[in-house]
Design a protein around this motif. Structure first.
Motif, PDB file in Angstrom:
ATOM      1  N   PRO A 160       0.824  -1.213   0.000  1.00  8.40           N
ATOM      2  CA  PRO A 160       0.000   0.000   0.000  1.00  8.40           C
ATOM      3  C   PRO A 160       0.859   1.263   0.000  1.00  8.40           C
ATOM      4  O   PRO A 160       2.009   1.253   0.422  1.00  8.40           O
ATOM      5  N   ASN A 161       0.262   2.307  -0.502  1.00 13.00           N
ATOM      6  CA  ASN A 161       0.932   3.596  -0.556  1.00 13.00           C
ATOM      7  C   ASN A 161       1.194   4.088   0.871  1.00 13.00           C
ATOM      8  O   ASN A 161       0.294   4.156   1.694  1.00 13.00           O
ATOM      9  N   GLN A 162       2.431   4.469   1.186  1.00 13.80           N
ATOM     10  CA  GLN A 162       2.809   4.902   2.526  1.00 13.80           C
ATOM     11  C   GLN A 162       2.079   6.174   2.950  1.00 13.80           C
ATOM     12  O   GLN A 162       1.805   6.384   4.122  1.00 13.80           O
ATOM     13  N   SER A 163       1.748   7.067   2.001  1.00 10.90           N
ATOM     14  CA  SER A 163       1.108   8.330   2.334  1.00 10.90           C
ATOM     15  C   SER A 163      -0.427   8.227   2.346  1.00 10.90           C
ATOM     16  O   SER A 163      -1.102   9.192   2.650  1.00 10.90           O
ATOM     17  N   SER A 164      -0.949   7.068   2.025  1.00 12.04           N
ATOM     18  CA  SER A 164      -2.391   6.885   1.986  1.00 12.04           C
ATOM     19  C   SER A 164      -2.976   6.790   3.404  1.00 12.04           C
ATOM     20  O   SER A 164      -2.373   6.238   4.309  1.00 12.04           O
TER      21      SER A 164
END
Length: 83
Positions: free
Chosen positions: A2-6
């Motif tokens: 998953p996207n770390q900034s999500s």
């Protein structure tokens, strides 16, 4: 991966002003003061800074006392009714 900034999957927690337990925001009752009146944001739709209280009977019972104390201290409003 998953996207770390999500923020997907993030659950916001808030602290009950009475028992100080950190609980999922959706399970708490939000309240704020508007035009010198206490407003309960039951649906969580108002975008303003709020205080939160959980639905436990002990917390709701103590809430009246807490509101009287804090409103008197702030001088914003003299509460006339009960919660």
């Amino acid at each position: 991966m998953p996207n770390q900034s999500s923020h997907a999957g993030h659950i916001p927690y808030r602290t009950c002003i009475i028992c100080k337990n950190k609980i999922d925001k959706k399970l708490l009752l939000g309240l704020f003061i508007m035009n010198r009146e206490i407003v309960f944001d039951v649906n969580g739709l108002v975008s303003t800074r709020k205080k939160y209280v959980c639905h436990k009977a002990e917390c709701l019972t103590i809430l009246n006392k807490w509101l009287d104390k804090h409103l008197k201290k702030s001088g914003k409003h003299k509460r006339t009714g009960t919660v």
